[in-house]
Design a protein around this motif. Structure first.
Motif, PDB file in Angstrom:
ATOM      1  N   VAL A 100      38.387 -14.344  15.848  1.00 44.68           N
ATOM      2  CA  VAL A 100      37.676 -13.422  16.724  1.00 44.68           C
ATOM      3  C   VAL A 100      36.210 -13.428  16.309  1.00 44.68           C
ATOM      4  CG1 VAL A 100      37.532 -11.018  17.489  1.00 44.68           C
ATOM      5  CG2 VAL A 100      39.740 -11.998  16.936  1.00 44.68           C
ATOM      6  N   SER A 101      35.317 -13.301  17.278  1.00 47.95           N
ATOM      7  CA  SER A 101      33.888 -13.315  16.965  1.00 47.95           C
ATOM      8  C   SER A 101      33.449 -11.989  16.345  1.00 47.95           C
ATOM      9  CB  SER A 101      33.072 -13.588  18.221  1.00 47.95           C
ATOM     10  OG  SER A 101      33.150 -12.477  19.092  1.00 47.95           O
ATOM     11  N   LEU A 102      32.357 -12.060  15.625  1.00 46.83           N
ATOM     12  CA  LEU A 102      31.779 -10.864  15.006  1.00 46.83           C
ATOM     13  C   LEU A 102      31.400  -9.853  16.080  1.00 46.83           C
ATOM     14  CD1 LEU A 102      30.529  -9.222  12.681  1.00 46.83           C
ATOM     15  CD2 LEU A 102      28.470 -10.612  12.921  1.00 46.83           C
ATOM     16  N   ARG A 103      30.837 -10.318  17.185  1.00 46.31           N
ATOM     17  CA  ARG A 103      30.397  -9.418  18.252  1.00 46.31           C
ATOM     18  C   ARG A 103      31.557  -8.613  18.831  1.00 46.31           C
ATOM     19  NH1 ARG A 103      28.015  -5.778  19.229  1.00 46.31           N
ATOM     20  NH2 ARG A 103      27.660  -5.164  21.347  1.00 46.31           N
ATOM     21  N   THR A 104      32.729  -9.226  18.957  1.00 46.83           N
ATOM     22  CA  THR A 104      33.908  -8.516  19.468  1.00 46.83           C
ATOM     23  C   THR A 104      34.305  -7.400  18.510  1.00 46.83           C
ATOM     24  OG1 THR A 104      34.648 -10.545  20.522  1.00 46.83           O
ATOM     25  CG2 THR A 104      36.287  -8.813  20.252  1.00 46.83           C
ATOM     26  N   VAL A 105      34.273  -7.714  17.214  1.00 48.38           N
ATOM     27  CA  VAL A 105      34.609  -6.704  16.205  1.00 48.38           C
ATOM     28  C   VAL A 105      33.568  -5.582  16.228  1.00 48.38           C
ATOM     29  CG1 VAL A 105      34.923  -6.283  13.731  1.00 48.38           C
ATOM     30  CG2 VAL A 105      35.825  -8.368  14.763  1.00 48.38           C
ATOM     31  N   GLN A 106      32.303  -5.943  16.321  1.00 48.20           N
ATOM     32  CA  GLN A 106      31.241  -4.940  16.346  1.00 48.20           C
ATOM     33  C   GLN A 106      31.401  -3.993  17.536  1.00 48.20           C
ATOM     34  OE1 GLN A 106      27.826  -7.501  16.401  1.00 48.20           O
ATOM     35  NE2 GLN A 106      27.427  -7.212  14.210  1.00 48.20           N
ATOM     36  N   TYR A 107      31.718  -4.536  18.687  1.00 48.27           N
ATOM     37  CA  TYR A 107      31.889  -3.715  19.889  1.00 48.27           C
ATOM     38  C   TYR A 107      33.044  -2.738  19.703  1.00 48.27           C
ATOM     39  CZ  TYR A 107      32.741  -2.307  24.681  1.00 48.27           C
ATOM     40  OH  TYR A 107      32.929  -1.556  25.806  1.00 48.27           O
ATOM     41  N   TYR A 108      34.175  -3.230  19.202  1.00 46.21           N
ATOM     42  CA  TYR A 108      35.344  -2.370  19.031  1.00 46.21           C
ATOM     43  C   TYR A 108      35.079  -1.291  17.983  1.00 46.21           C
ATOM     44  CZ  TYR A 108      39.926  -0.583  18.017  1.00 46.21           C
ATOM     45  OH  TYR A 108      40.982   0.263  17.817  1.00 46.21           O
ATOM     46  N   VAL A 109      34.464  -1.665  16.872  1.00 38.20           N
ATOM     47  CA  VAL A 109      34.192  -0.703  15.803  1.00 38.20           C
ATOM     48  C   VAL A 109      33.221   0.364  16.300  1.00 38.20           C
ATOM     49  CG1 VAL A 109      33.113  -0.418  13.533  1.00 38.20           C
ATOM     50  CG2 VAL A 109      34.742  -2.264  13.912  1.00 38.20           C
ATOM     51  N   SER A 110      32.225  -0.029  17.072  1.00 37.60           N
ATOM     52  CA  SER A 110      31.275   0.926  17.623  1.00 37.60           C
ATOM     53  C   SER A 110      31.992   1.955  18.503  1.00 37.60           C
ATOM     54  CB  SER A 110      30.218   0.194  18.437  1.00 37.60           C
ATOM     55  OG  SER A 110      29.439   1.088  19.167  1.00 37.60           O
ATOM     56  N   GLN A 111      32.862   1.488  19.389  1.00 38.42           N
ATOM     57  CA  GLN A 111      33.607   2.390  20.266  1.00 38.42           C
ATOM     58  C   GLN A 111      34.522   3.313  19.462  1.00 38.42           C
ATOM     59  OE1 GLN A 111      33.079   2.693  23.567  1.00 38.42           O
ATOM     60  NE2 GLN A 111      31.462   1.204  23.245  1.00 38.42           N
ATOM     61  N   LYS A 112      35.193   2.755  18.481  1.00 36.76           N
ATOM     62  CA  LYS A 112      36.143   3.528  17.675  1.00 36.76           C
ATOM     63  C   LYS A 112      35.422   4.580  16.835  1.00 36.76           C
ATOM     64  CE  LYS A 112      40.340   4.313  16.445  1.00 36.76           C
ATOM     65  NZ  LYS A 112      41.314   4.828  17.369  1.00 36.76           N
ATOM     66  N   LYS A 113      34.263   4.221  16.280  1.00 32.89           N
ATOM     67  CA  LYS A 113      33.514   5.194  15.478  1.00 32.89           C
ATOM     68  C   LYS A 113      33.011   6.337  16.345  1.00 32.89           C
ATOM     69  CE  LYS A 113      31.939   2.617  11.468  1.00 32.89           C
ATOM     70  NZ  LYS A 113      30.779   2.144  10.698  1.00 32.89           N
ATOM     71  N   LYS A 114      32.574   6.042  17.555  1.00 39.11           N
ATOM     72  CA  LYS A 114      32.143   7.111  18.462  1.00 39.11           C
ATOM     73  C   LYS A 114      33.301   8.066  18.736  1.00 39.11           C
ATOM     74  CE  LYS A 114      28.548   4.504  20.801  1.00 39.11           C
ATOM     75  NZ  LYS A 114      28.217   3.713  21.988  1.00 39.11           N
ATOM     76  N   GLU A 115      34.471   7.507  18.879  1.00 34.51           N
ATOM     77  CA  GLU A 115      35.660   8.308  19.145  1.00 34.51           C
ATOM     78  C   GLU A 115      36.040   9.153  17.932  1.00 34.51           C
ATOM     79  OE1 GLU A 115      40.258   7.043  19.593  1.00 34.51           O
ATOM     80  OE2 GLU A 115      38.880   6.000  20.928  1.00 34.51           O
TER      81      GLU A 115
END
Length: 156
Positions: A100-115
């Protein structure tokens, strides 16, 4: 399908001339239902197509990431996982299995942290017109000559 000029003409006849749907249908040679449709239509925007949700390459690893981020809630802020650290850790633990690309992980982590870190505390901005003031009212217990006296005050 009618052109916009034809639609505007039908609407003009209905709204400005006050003609009935039946008389507009006779005059324009269109069906009664067509006339009614275009006279009563308010929203001319096409509805956007809804995207189908595709499975992500990250889906098998999301429970692991979620667990790490939930454990981070109790950790000091400087010791919490960043998206890059999570990506590196996934690469270490899963090796070639993790593609998986770093950008995909970054996007998911960003969404999860906001939650996870959302705070339900709200505030109202204070706005004062010129010449107005705000005062905070409060009470305090003061010991005067050995007696406790409750006093009220305003703080400008």
């Amino acid at each position: 399908m009618l052109t916009m000029t034809q639609i505007h003409h039908i609407r003009y006849l209905a709204f400005h001339k006050g003609k009935s749907y039946k008389s507009i249908a006779r005059e324009t040679g269109r069906d009664f239902k067509t006339v009614k449709k275009y006279v009563e239509k308010d929203d001319w925007n096409d509805e956007p197509k809804k995207r189908k949700k595709k499975a992500s390459k990250l889906d098998p690893f999301k429970p692991v990431i979620d667990e790490w981020l939930e454990n981070d809630l109790t950790a000091p802020p400087k010791q919490r996982h960043t998206a890059k650290r999570i990506y590196d850790r996934l690469c270490e633990e899963f090796g070639a299995e993790f593609n998986v690309s770093l950008r995909t992980v970054q996007y998911y982590v960003s969404q999860k942290k906001k939650e996870l870190y959302i705070q339900n505390e709200g505030y109202l901005p204070l706005e004062h017109s010129p010449g107005e003031a705000q005062a905070d009212f409060g009470e305090a217990v003061v010991n005067e000559r050995g007696k406790d006296i409750k006093g009220y005050f305003t703080k400008p």
